[in-house]
Design an enzyme around this catalytic site. Structure first.
Site, short mmCIF file in Angstrom:
data_model
loop_
_atom_site.label_atom_id
_atom_site.label_comp_id
_atom_site.label_asym_id
_atom_site.label_seq_id
_atom_site.Cartn_x
_atom_site.Cartn_y
_atom_site.Cartn_z
N PRO A 79 0.83 -1.22 0.00
CA PRO A 79 0.00 0.00 0.00
C PRO A 79 0.86 1.26 0.00
O PRO A 79 0.36 2.35 -0.26
CB PRO A 79 -0.83 -0.12 1.28
CG PRO A 79 -0.12 -1.11 2.13
CD PRO A 79 0.67 -2.01 1.22
N GLU A 108 1.50 -7.91 8.81
CA GLU A 108 1.79 -6.46 8.88
C GLU A 108 2.74 -6.01 7.78
O GLU A 108 3.19 -4.87 7.76
CB GLU A 108 2.37 -6.10 10.25
CG GLU A 108 1.33 -6.08 11.36
CD GLU A 108 0.13 -5.20 11.04
OE1 GLU A 108 0.32 -4.06 10.60
OE2 GLU A 108 -1.00 -5.68 11.23
N ARG A 123 -2.82 -7.95 -20.58
CA ARG A 123 -3.59 -7.32 -21.68
C ARG A 123 -2.71 -6.50 -22.61
O ARG A 123 -3.05 -6.28 -23.77
CB ARG A 123 -4.65 -6.36 -21.11
CG ARG A 123 -5.90 -6.99 -20.59
CD ARG A 123 -6.80 -5.90 -20.03
NE ARG A 123 -7.30 -5.01 -21.07
CZ ARG A 123 -8.30 -5.29 -21.89
NH1 ARG A 123 -8.90 -6.45 -21.80
NH2 ARG A 123 -8.70 -4.43 -22.81
N ASP A 130 -8.91 1.58 -25.19
CA ASP A 130 -9.36 1.49 -23.79
C ASP A 130 -9.19 2.84 -23.10
O ASP A 130 -8.36 3.65 -23.51
CB ASP A 130 -8.49 0.48 -23.03
CG ASP A 130 -9.04 -0.94 -23.12
OD1 ASP A 130 -10.21 -1.10 -23.46
OD2 ASP A 130 -8.27 -1.88 -22.81
C1 LIG Z 1 -2.31 -5.76 5.90
S1 LIG Z 1 -1.17 -5.31 4.64
C2 LIG Z 1 0.14 -4.53 5.56
C3 LIG Z 1 0.00 -3.06 5.57
C4 LIG Z 1 1.14 -2.37 6.28
N1 LIG Z 1 1.07 -2.57 7.71
C5 LIG Z 1 1.05 -0.88 5.99
O1 LIG Z 1 0.24 -0.21 6.62
O2 LIG Z 1 1.73 -0.41 5.04
C6 LIG Z 1 -0.48 -6.85 4.17
C7 LIG Z 1 0.03 -6.94 2.76
O3 LIG Z 1 -1.00 -6.71 1.85
C8 LIG Z 1 -0.51 -6.14 0.67
N2 LIG Z 1 -1.32 -4.93 0.39
C9 LIG Z 1 -2.26 -4.40 1.19
N3 LIG Z 1 -2.84 -3.33 0.63
C10 LIG Z 1 -2.26 -3.18 -0.57
C11 LIG Z 1 -2.42 -2.24 -1.63
N4 LIG Z 1 -3.30 -1.23 -1.55
N5 LIG Z 1 -1.68 -2.39 -2.73
C12 LIG Z 1 -0.77 -3.38 -2.83
N6 LIG Z 1 -0.56 -4.30 -1.86
C13 LIG Z 1 -1.29 -4.20 -0.75
C14 LIG Z 1 0.97 -5.87 0.90
O4 LIG Z 1 1.71 -6.89 0.25
C15 LIG Z 1 1.12 -5.95 2.39
O5 LIG Z 1 2.37 -6.40 2.80
#
Ligand SMILES: C[S@@+](CC[C@H](N)C(=O)[O-])C[C@H]1O[C@@H](n2cnc3c(N)ncnc32)[C@H](O)[C@@H]1O
Length: 236
Positions: free
Chosen positions: A91, A118, A155, A170
């Site tokens: 994220p 996490e 794609r 697209d």
């Molecule tokens: C619960 S999340 C961890 C979030 C982390 N504690 C933070 O706040 O940055 C667990 C995993 O989900 C994935 N993930 C969650 N949200 C994501 C997003 N918006 N885009 C890409 N990967 C995501 C990532 O690989 C991350 O390590």
């Protein structure tokens, strides 16, 4: 193109990768997609991938060693490092979009690391080329983001979508505008008519109408994109 995914939930990938366009791309050998279980890169009897964070706090994080071993293993091939991209779905990464997908589609190999819990030990970031997010929200794991990325990138591989104009037209492709409105039969339904120009057979008029409608749709639905489009036009 070869896409290697590292995850603790390989089962999440069967289904989405086995239908429709992705299935055909895989069958045609245009996209080779392999799913690896991170636990197979552990060295202990319990196949431990996570541990408690130093300093305390909630949740668990991925240990660095299995991720490092997975990356090393998947990089052991004839593909030159410049043609390989190692991506951690996060994220905190750059927000994914169509131009990132077009750029990624040019690599010979993508290695996608899906986090969970996490997240990952920060040292993992030293071994990845980039972090990619699919939006400003937090999901449970990187599996759904990896699937989104794979679908969009595949794609873009030449030959995957039979008619290349489909991809070229697209949303976010032509001048980064949204797609124009589309209609199919019947010509009148519930009193609502298909725009006459689309039934005219005049291809030049249809092209002009489509472009104007794409601009109008972008202005109405995505004023942010419309403003960027205006800026780019001014510079040209
Ligand atoms: C619960 S999340 C961890 C979030 C982390 N504690 C933070 O706040 O940055 C667990 C995993 O989900 C994935 N993930 C969650 N949200 C994501 C997003 N918006 N885009 C890409 N990967 C995501 C990532 O690989 C991350 O390590």
């Amino acid at each position: 193109m070869r896409i290697d995914v590292v995850t603790i939930f390989p089962q999440m990938f069967s289904g989405p990768l086995d239908v429709s366009l992705i299935k055909r791309a895989r069958a045609a050998g245009l996209a080779k997609i392999n799913i690896y279980n991170l636990r197979d890169f552990t060295a202990d009897r319990h196949q431990t991938v996570d541990d408690r964070p130093y300093g305390g706090g909630a949740g668990m994080i991925f240990k660095p060693e299995p991720v490092y071993r997975a990356i090393k293993y998947l990089s052991r091939n004839k593909i030159r490092p410049a043609n390989r991209r190692i991506i951690y779905l996060s994220p905190q990464g750059r927000v994914f979009n169509q131009s990132i997908a077009r750029r990624l589609a040019k690599y010979q190999q993508l290695i996608l690391i899906c986090g969970h819990y996490e997240g990952v030990d920060e040292r993992v970031l030293d071994w990845v080329d980039e972090e990619i997010s699919i939006g400003d929200y937090v999901l449970t794991g990187g599996e759904l983001p990896a699937l989104v990325l794979i679908d969009c990138v595949v794609r873009q591989i030449p030959g995957v979508v039979a008619k290349k104009e489909s991809v070229q037209n697209d949303s976010f492709s032509q001048e980064y505008l949204l797609d124009w409105p589309q209609y199919t039969r019947p010509p009148v339904y519930q009193g609502r008519k298909v725009p006459a120009v689309l039934l005219s057979g005049n291809h030049q008029k249809i092209e002009e109408w489509r472009r104007q409608e794409a601009i109008r749709a972008t202005r109405k639905k995505r004023p942010d994109l419309y403003r960027q489009w205006l800026e780019r036009k001014k510079k040209c």
